[in-house]
Design a protein around this motif. Structure first.
Motif, mmCIF file in Angstrom:
data_model
loop_
_atom_site.group_PDB
_atom_site.id
_atom_site.type_symbol
_atom_site.label_atom_id
_atom_site.label_comp_id
_atom_site.label_asym_id
_atom_site.label_seq_id
_atom_site.Cartn_x
_atom_site.Cartn_y
_atom_site.Cartn_z
ATOM 1 N N ARG A 77 0.807 -1.216 0.000
ATOM 2 C CA ARG A 77 0.000 0.000 0.000
ATOM 3 C C ARG A 77 0.844 1.272 0.000
ATOM 4 O O ARG A 77 0.535 2.221 -0.739
ATOM 5 N N PRO A 78 1.932 1.366 0.787
ATOM 6 C CA PRO A 78 2.752 2.587 0.722
ATOM 7 C C PRO A 78 3.344 2.850 -0.662
ATOM 8 O O PRO A 78 3.433 4.019 -1.085
ATOM 9 N N VAL A 79 3.756 1.795 -1.391
ATOM 10 C CA VAL A 79 4.291 2.000 -2.744
ATOM 11 C C VAL A 79 3.213 2.533 -3.677
ATOM 12 O O VAL A 79 3.449 3.450 -4.490
ATOM 13 N N VAL A 80 2.021 1.975 -3.605
ATOM 14 C CA VAL A 80 0.920 2.436 -4.450
ATOM 15 C C VAL A 80 0.580 3.893 -4.138
ATOM 16 O O VAL A 80 0.356 4.716 -5.053
ATOM 17 N N ILE A 81 0.545 4.243 -2.876
ATOM 18 C CA ILE A 81 0.260 5.633 -2.504
ATOM 19 C C ILE A 81 1.357 6.563 -3.011
ATOM 20 O O ILE A 81 1.081 7.683 -3.478
ATOM 21 N N PHE A 82 2.610 6.123 -2.964
ATOM 22 C CA PHE A 82 3.700 6.947 -3.473
ATOM 23 C C PHE A 82 3.561 7.174 -4.980
ATOM 24 O O PHE A 82 3.777 8.299 -5.473
ATOM 25 N N LEU A 83 3.212 6.128 -5.727
ATOM 26 C CA LEU A 83 3.053 6.287 -7.175
ATOM 27 C C LEU A 83 1.928 7.255 -7.509
ATOM 28 O O LEU A 83 2.000 8.010 -8.492
ATOM 29 N N LEU A 84 0.868 7.244 -6.713
ATOM 30 C CA LEU A 84 -0.267 8.121 -6.971
ATOM 31 C C LEU A 84 0.026 9.564 -6.577
ATOM 32 O O LEU A 84 -0.430 10.503 -7.250
ATOM 33 N N THR A 85 0.781 9.785 -5.543
ATOM 34 C CA THR A 85 0.954 11.132 -5.010
ATOM 35 C C THR A 85 2.286 11.771 -5.388
ATOM 36 O O THR A 85 2.367 12.995 -5.556
ATOM 37 N N LYS A 86 3.331 11.008 -5.557
ATOM 38 C CA LYS A 86 4.664 11.563 -5.797
ATOM 39 C C LYS A 86 5.190 11.325 -7.209
ATOM 40 O O LYS A 86 6.036 12.097 -7.679
ATOM 41 N N ALA A 87 4.714 10.270 -7.869
ATOM 42 C CA ALA A 87 5.250 9.936 -9.196
ATOM 43 C C ALA A 87 4.324 10.387 -10.320
ATOM 44 O O ALA A 87 4.644 10.152 -11.501
ATOM 45 N N GLY A 88 3.184 10.974 -10.005
ATOM 46 C CA GLY A 88 2.304 11.494 -11.034
ATOM 47 C C GLY A 88 1.441 10.476 -11.727
ATOM 48 O O GLY A 88 0.788 10.790 -12.731
ATOM 49 N N VAL A 89 1.362 9.242 -11.262
ATOM 50 C CA VAL A 89 0.528 8.216 -11.881
ATOM 51 C C VAL A 89 -0.929 8.502 -11.512
ATOM 52 O O VAL A 89 -1.255 8.711 -10.334
ATOM 53 N N SER A 90 -1.794 8.495 -12.501
ATOM 54 C CA SER A 90 -3.211 8.746 -12.248
ATOM 55 C C SER A 90 -3.879 7.507 -11.668
ATOM 56 O O SER A 90 -3.376 6.390 -11.777
ATOM 57 N N GLN A 91 -5.044 7.720 -11.075
ATOM 58 C CA GLN A 91 -5.763 6.612 -10.481
ATOM 59 C C GLN A 91 -6.253 5.635 -11.534
ATOM 60 O O GLN A 91 -6.389 4.437 -11.265
ATOM 61 N N GLN A 92 -6.493 6.096 -12.750
ATOM 62 C CA GLN A 92 -6.923 5.209 -13.826
ATOM 63 C C GLN A 92 -5.773 4.337 -14.334
ATOM 64 O O GLN A 92 -6.001 3.226 -14.838
ATOM 65 N N ASP A 93 -4.540 4.795 -14.184
ATOM 66 C CA ASP A 93 -3.394 4.057 -14.710
ATOM 67 C C ASP A 93 -2.671 3.223 -13.675
ATOM 68 O O ASP A 93 -1.754 2.461 -14.032
ATOM 69 N N ASP A 106 3.442 4.011 -19.126
ATOM 70 C CA ASP A 106 3.836 3.281 -20.330
ATOM 71 C C ASP A 106 5.018 2.342 -20.083
ATOM 72 O O ASP A 106 5.121 1.286 -20.718
ATOM 73 N N PHE A 107 5.905 2.729 -19.194
ATOM 74 C CA PHE A 107 7.092 1.931 -18.941
ATOM 75 C C PHE A 107 7.439 1.999 -17.450
ATOM 76 O O PHE A 107 8.266 2.797 -17.018
ATOM 77 N N PRO A 108 6.798 1.155 -16.615
ATOM 78 C CA PRO A 108 6.996 1.234 -15.159
ATOM 79 C C PRO A 108 8.433 0.961 -14.725
ATOM 80 O O PRO A 108 8.862 1.453 -13.677
ATOM 81 N N GLY A 137 -3.565 0.622 -11.941
ATOM 82 C CA GLY A 137 -3.715 -0.806 -12.179
ATOM 83 C C GLY A 137 -2.847 -1.284 -13.326
ATOM 84 O O GLY A 137 -2.250 -2.367 -13.280
ATOM 85 N N LYS A 138 -2.739 -0.453 -14.363
ATOM 86 C CA LYS A 138 -1.891 -0.779 -15.503
ATOM 87 C C LYS A 138 -0.423 -0.802 -15.116
ATOM 88 O O LYS A 138 0.338 -1.687 -15.556
ATOM 89 N N VAL A 139 -0.006 0.152 -14.294
ATOM 90 C CA VAL A 139 1.390 0.204 -13.858
ATOM 91 C C VAL A 139 1.751 -1.052 -13.079
ATOM 92 O O VAL A 139 2.805 -1.672 -13.310
#
Length: 635
Positions: A476-492, A535-537, A494-496
């Motif tokens: 969960r902390p990694v997912v939250i970091f990707l959403l808040t700090k890495a600019g990944v949208s909530q729609q993407d 596009d390229f995690p 799951g794809k990442v």
């Protein structure tokens, strides 16, 4: 009232017959009480003289009565009946005697003895009559059966009283040994078998000449002192044994208390320490106290010869003391069971240290069943040996409770048999964890963040380590970091995760945060960076020491803008095929060379996910077969 008088006269007939036997003898015997009852020998008697003679006759009969436990009561009854006959000569007794035939003399004697013995009671609480038996005249009646049951109850009460007395004697010996009251009471509750043993030995000491005249308490105290049980308890307590362990050891020793100290000293020699001495003694089996030290030394030496270090021996015996209960043939058979699977001696010793239960916890049948089940995933005998050497805890897991439910769940997620084999070989710990508490919540979390249902199985097969991470401390902390700090949208998001589940294993502080800050320092907007990661995690997993010189090469040598790197079409192709090339191979090659390299990489990935990848097919060999002009000009 009439019935009671009839029964009384019937009993008097029996007793008077016994009395007349002794009255028929010569009356020259002097009464025991001459000063109270003088007897006249004149043939002419007046009523007072006759009464005195009758009284003297009764007293003589009392003297001749067998001296049994209730002889005095019988004499009083005879005197009472004689007085009634004199006062009422026309009683019902003659009529009954006329109507009923007289019993044989021996039968009457048996009846008298039966009446006396049947009513005999213990002289004091807890007394026991070992040779006590009732004569049977015409078979046991209901009253006799009830009396027998009464005697059994009295016997049990006597034993219970004797046991309580023994317990108090033992407690007194423990108090003399300077033990606390609470400890004594708790220990006595665990020593019921030993208390019974003391009772038996104290009773048998009665046959010894020096204790023939001693009381039970003296004999019990002497036996407890001679057994040295109190010093032994002190020594075991000093060696960190709890009172349940001490009680179990003393009770199972069957009086052989010296064997406990002898075996405990031997365990210290093989580096068994602290409280594990008690664990080893109590769990090793009932016959461990009866085994010789030579047999135990032979087992230890054999295990040392097969890779188990001497300093590891105490740890292994502490965790699996059942090994000491095996004979030498069984130890050799179990050891060869693993060595015959291609496991060398060093691996066997390490496996035994990692999980001592693999040698002594399971039956041979269970061991064969688990190895056969592992082979159903397509593993060879040598593969199973390497797998068990790497993760021996697999042998402790239950097939029915662990493995079969997990395999069914993986099949439900769409994981093939090859994918399960990959999970088993890459992360065998997954087959040891709890399905409902560990795996199901993580799979549900993947669904919640948008991972497609048909992609969950491939995610788990691609990165099985995901299932061993903590959901709340790692995933969960990694997912939250990707959403808040890495600019990944909530729609993407799951794809990442579907394209790069390895991101979930990266450290936020040491890896992800550094990479995100580096890309942002290059002038890439946060929203654009989120699209690049979508596009390229794997972009966030690169080492910065490798990225910096490549970026400088792109900008300074190739003199290309940053936008060309972001929108480079070949990057999109690699993302779609879930493959990765070094930057120089991605940039400096023709389209035909790039497509060939992509197809080869996709085939290798497919075979790798299926678990049949050839160890010698490496990326560098494929690259060597493809000419590249950039390699000749630029490195």
């Amino acid at each position: 009232m009439l019935a009671s008088q009839l029964q009384l006269h019937q009993l008097s007939a029996v007793l008077l017959h016994q009395t007349h036997r002794y009255a028929a003898a010569p009356t020259t015997t002097t009464s025991k009480f001459p000063h109270l009852f003088p007897i006249s020998c004149s043939p002419h008697h007046h009523p007072e003289t006759l009464q005195n003679q009758d009284t003297a006759t009764i007293l003589n009969n009392e003297d001749n009565i067998l001296r049994t436990h209730n002889a005095q009561s019988t004499a009083l009854l005879l005197r009472h009946l004689s007085t009634q006959e004199q006062q009422n000569p026309h009683s019902l007794l003659p009529e009954k005697q006329e109507n009923q035939p007289l019993l044989h003399r021996e039968a009457k004697e048996k009846q008298l003895k039966f009446s006396l013995v049947n009513k005999r009671t213990p002289q004091f609480p807890g007394s026991i009559y070992a040779n006590y038996s009732l004569p049977s005249v015409q078979g046991p009646s209901k009253r006799e059966k009830s009396d027998l049951q009464y005697d059994d109850g009295m016997l049990m009460k006597a034993l219970e009283i004797r046991r309580k007395v023994t317990v108090e004697i033992f407690k007194d010996a423990m108090r003399k040994g300077k033990f606390g009251i609470t400890y004594i009471n708790n220990l006595v509750l665990e020593l019921s078998d030993f208390i019974d043993y003391v009772m038996i030995q104290a009773a048998s000491m009665k046959q010894l000449p020096e204790f023939s005249m001693s009381s039970y308490n003296v004999r019990a105290e002497a036996f407890i002192d001679d057994s040295n049980v109190v010093p032994l308890i002190r020594w075991l307590k000093h060696n960190s044994l709890s009172y349940p362990q001490i009680g179990k050891l003393i009770s199972t020793s069957r009086g052989n208390l010296d064997s406990i100290r002898r075996l405990a000293e031997w365990l210290k020699l093989i580096h068994v320490k602290g409280r594990f001495i008690g664990v080893a003694l109590t769990r090793a089996g009932g016959n461990i106290l009866e085994r010789s030290l030579e047999e135990l030394d032979e087992i230890v030496e054999y295990l040392e010869d097969n890779g188990l270090r001497r300093e590891w021996m105490g740890f292994v015996v502490s965790r699996c003391p059942e090994i000491l209960s095996f004979n030498m043939e069984e130890v050799k058979f179990r050891t060869e069971f693993y060595l015959n699977m291609g496991m060398d001696r060093n691996d066997f010793g390490t496996m035994l240290f990692d999980c001592p239960k693999v040698l002594g916890y399971l039956s041979v049948e269970e061991m064969n069943q688990k190895v056969a089940y592992l082979k159903e995933f397509g593993l060879k005998n040598e593969d199973v040996g390497r797998l068990l050497a790497f993760k021996p805890q697999l042998m402790i897991c239950s097939i029915e409770d662990r493995w079969k439910p997990l395999v069914k769940y993986f099949y439900y997620l769409g994981i093939s048999k090859d994918g399960m084999r990959r999970i088993l070989t890459v992360k065998p710990m997954i087959f040891c964890v709890d399905l409902e508490k560990t795996i199901v919540p993580k799979v549900q979390f993947l669904r919640d963040i948008g991972v497609q249902e048909d992609a969950i199985g491939s995610v788990l097969a691609k990165f099985p380590t995901l299932l061993t991470y903590s959901l709340y401390k790692k995933i969960r902390p990694v997912v939250i970091f990707l959403l808040t700090k890495a600019g990944v949208s909530q729609q993407d998001i799951g794809k990442v995760i579907a394209l790069g589940p390895e991101l979930l294993g990266c450290s936020i502080v040491n890896k992800l945060d550094h990479n995100v800050k580096y890309f942002l320092s290059l002038g890439i907007p946060l929203r654009v960076l989120g699209g690049m990661v979508a596009d390229f995690p794997m972009l966030l997993r690169y080492n910065l020491d490798v990225l910096r010189p490549k970026y400088r090469y792109l900008r300074r040598v190739m003199v290309r803008p940053l936008q060309d790197l972001i929108e480079f079409p070949r990057h999109k192709i690699m993302v779609e095929n879930r493959i990765n090339f070094k930057l120089r191979y991605m940039l400096a090659s023709t389209d035909e060379e790039f497509n060939v390299r992509v197809n080869a990489a996709v085939e290798r990935r497919r075979r790798f996910e299926a678990g049949i990848m050839d160890e010698h097919s490496q990326d560098n060999e494929v690259i060597k077969t493809i000419p590249c002009d950039s390699q000749r000009t630029h490195d």
